[in-house]
Motif scaffolding. Structure first.
Motif, PDB file in Angstrom:
ATOM      1  N   ALA A   6       0.832  -1.198   0.000  1.00 18.73           N
ATOM      2  CA  ALA A   6       0.000   0.000   0.000  1.00 18.73           C
ATOM      3  C   ALA A   6       0.866   1.247   0.000  1.00 18.73           C
ATOM      4  O   ALA A   6       1.934   1.279   0.616  1.00 18.73           O
ATOM      5  CB  ALA A   6      -0.908   0.011   1.227  1.00 18.73           C
ATOM      6  N   ASP A  10      -5.654   5.230   1.951  1.00 16.84           N
ATOM      7  CA  ASP A  10      -6.756   4.429   1.405  1.00 16.84           C
ATOM      8  C   ASP A  10      -6.300   3.012   1.067  1.00 16.84           C
ATOM      9  O   ASP A  10      -6.991   2.032   1.371  1.00 16.84           O
ATOM     10  CB  ASP A  10      -7.336   5.103   0.157  1.00 16.84           C
ATOM     11  CG  ASP A  10      -8.048   6.412   0.491  1.00 16.84           C
ATOM     12  OD1 ASP A  10      -8.501   6.555   1.640  1.00 16.84           O
ATOM     13  OD2 ASP A  10      -8.135   7.274  -0.402  1.00 16.84           O
ATOM     14  N   GLU A  11      -5.149   2.908   0.434  1.00 24.00           N
ATOM     15  CA  GLU A  11      -4.641   1.587   0.089  1.00 24.00           C
ATOM     16  C   GLU A  11      -4.305   0.779   1.341  1.00 24.00           C
ATOM     17  O   GLU A  11      -4.545  -0.432   1.388  1.00 24.00           O
ATOM     18  CB  GLU A  11      -3.403   1.712  -0.799  1.00 24.00           C
ATOM     19  CG  GLU A  11      -3.695   2.234  -2.194  1.00 24.00           C
ATOM     20  CD  GLU A  11      -2.455   2.256  -3.067  1.00 24.00           C
ATOM     21  OE1 GLU A  11      -1.398   1.763  -2.613  1.00 24.00           O
ATOM     22  OE2 GLU A  11      -2.541   2.771  -4.203  1.00 24.00           O
ATOM     23  N   GLN A  14      -7.362  -0.723   2.925  1.00 26.88           N
ATOM     24  CA  GLN A  14      -7.824  -1.899   2.193  1.00 26.88           C
ATOM     25  C   GLN A  14      -6.948  -3.105   2.484  1.00 26.88           C
ATOM     26  O   GLN A  14      -7.449  -4.226   2.694  1.00 26.88           O
ATOM     27  CB  GLN A  14      -7.818  -1.601   0.690  1.00 26.88           C
ATOM     28  CG  GLN A  14      -8.348  -2.735  -0.179  1.00 26.88           C
ATOM     29  CD  GLN A  14      -9.814  -3.023   0.070  1.00 26.88           C
ATOM     30  OE1 GLN A  14     -10.566  -2.140   0.456  1.00 26.88           O
ATOM     31  NE2 GLN A  14     -10.224  -4.267  -0.154  1.00 26.88           N
ATOM     32  N   ALA A  17      -7.727  -4.428   5.976  1.00 29.14           N
ATOM     33  CA  ALA A  17      -9.024  -5.105   6.011  1.00 29.14           C
ATOM     34  C   ALA A  17      -8.950  -6.483   5.375  1.00 29.14           C
ATOM     35  O   ALA A  17      -9.534  -7.454   5.878  1.00 29.14           O
ATOM     36  CB  ALA A  17     -10.082  -4.253   5.312  1.00 29.14           C
ATOM     37  N   GLU A  18      -8.220  -6.600   4.254  1.00 27.51           N
ATOM     38  CA  GLU A  18      -8.114  -7.891   3.572  1.00 27.51           C
ATOM     39  C   GLU A  18      -7.233  -8.864   4.345  1.00 27.51           C
ATOM     40  O   GLU A  18      -7.465 -10.073   4.328  1.00 27.51           O
ATOM     41  CB  GLU A  18      -7.553  -7.687   2.163  1.00 27.51           C
ATOM     42  CG  GLU A  18      -8.497  -6.971   1.220  1.00 27.51           C
ATOM     43  CD  GLU A  18      -7.918  -6.825  -0.169  1.00 27.51           C
ATOM     44  OE1 GLU A  18      -6.871  -7.464  -0.444  1.00 27.51           O
ATOM     45  OE2 GLU A  18      -8.503  -6.092  -0.984  1.00 27.51           O
ATOM     46  N   PRO A  22     -11.153  -4.977   9.432  1.00 25.90           N
ATOM     47  CA  PRO A  22     -11.315  -3.563   9.080  1.00 25.90           C
ATOM     48  C   PRO A  22     -10.980  -2.645  10.262  1.00 25.90           C
ATOM     49  O   PRO A  22     -11.401  -2.892  11.391  1.00 25.90           O
ATOM     50  CB  PRO A  22     -12.803  -3.466   8.717  1.00 25.90           C
ATOM     51  CG  PRO A  22     -13.186  -4.857   8.308  1.00 25.90           C
ATOM     52  CD  PRO A  22     -12.390  -5.754   9.215  1.00 25.90           C
TER      53      PRO A  22
END
Length: 315
Positions: A6, A10-11, A14, A17-18, A22
């Motif tokens: 990332a 924002d990245e 994500q 979360a993955e 989250p």
């Protein structure tokens, strides 16, 4: 599971979360970069190497706990940099070689004022609750690097992170079980409980130990009821009586736990790239046809249809 990288807030949100759960990112430095390299050790048990350049503050808020529920514990082994974990009013300041356990089902905050590196073990709740009676007491409390148990655990986890990608499925899963056993030993010492569940006496403790043993080996299709009885020094008849007293049987319990593990893999977006055949194998089913029949009986849909209903299309 590979490496996720990332650049920016924002990245990173994500990727986190993955890879884990989250979180709400409160602050992130402008030049922030981060990566997560995750390896699957068993059904829903993962070990991830986290490397971050820059500072960050991330929070698992009460709202996220409600709207994005998870039921895992996370154990962070701190390798480098400054950081702290806050949960239940406790602040664990992280020292190199030390660690901290935190619960994804309750709010927490991750504070990293500098670049840092960690190894993070994500563990289904039952794996620890079966081994440690008072596991909630140690959440958010630092496990200092000087203790002998933590030193052994840290050395083992570091070596496992370096080598697990070269391991095949069954040995990797067995080493994952050993990791959880070592962590449980450290946690029991932290809460002043020197007796593990297998050292206790009585039918209930024996039954709990059998459940734990079976859950830890769900991915092994060679697991047999005879093995389960022999390891615990009881006859097949006595083992059947123990499970019957709880309204089940050893075979039904193992099948239900394998289906539960499959349900989790099929609904968790982190595992969306796995084929249904791979899910079947990782949960101990000998072939996809047998898995599909058992899954339909339990959940009313084929694994493919069930996954599609949860927004994933992988075959």
């Amino acid at each position: 599971m590979g490496i996720l990288v990332a650049h920016g807030v924002d990245e990173w949100a994500q990727v986190v979360a993955e890879s884990f759960v989250p979180l709400s990112l409160v602050t992130v430095s402008g030049s922030f970069t981060g990566s997560v390299h995750s390896s699957v050790l068993g059904p829903a048990l993962t070990l991830s190497a986290v490397s971050v350049q820059g500072h960050s503050v991330a929070t698992r808020t009460s709202r996220l706990v409600r709207t994005e529920p998870r039921d895992d514990f996370l154990f962070s082994l701190h390798l480098d940099g400054d950081g702290a974990v806050v949960q239940d009013g406790h602040e664990a300041v992280l020292a190199r070689g030390g660690g901290v356990l935190y619960d994804s089902a309750r709010p927490y905050q991750l504070l990293f004022p500098t670049s840092h590196r960690q190894l993070v073990l994500q563990i289904p709740r039952h794996h620890l609750c079966d081994r440690v009676d008072r596991v909630a007491e140690v959440c958010g409390r630092a496990l200092p690097p000087g203790g002998p148990g933590v030193r052994v655990l840290a050395a083992y986890v570091r070596e496992l992170a370096e080598t697990c990608e070269s391991l095949t499925g069954t040995p990797r899963a067995e080493l994952g079980v050993t990791t959880v056993d070592l962590l449980a030993t450290v946690l029991r010492a932290a809460v002043g409980d020197d007796i593990g569940p297998r050292g206790l006496q009585g039918r209930s403790a024996l039954f709990a130990s059998m459940q734990t043993y079976a859950r830890d080996r769900l991915s092994d299709p060679r697991l047999t009821l005879a093995d389960l009885a022999q390891v615990h020094g009881v006859s097949m008849r006595y083992m059947n009586e123990l499970f019957a007293a709880e309204g089940s049987s050893p075979a039904a319990f193992i099948r239900a736990e394998r289906l539960r593990a499959a349900h989790r893999l099929l609904t968790d977006p982190r595992y969306s790239a796995l084929t249904v055949s791979t899910v079947a194998t990782r949960c101990g089913f000998g072939d996809r046809t047998t898995f599909t029949r058992a899954f339909v009986r339990a959940f009313g849909l084929t694994p493919v249809a069930f996954r599609a209903a949860h927004g994933h299309e992988s075959e």
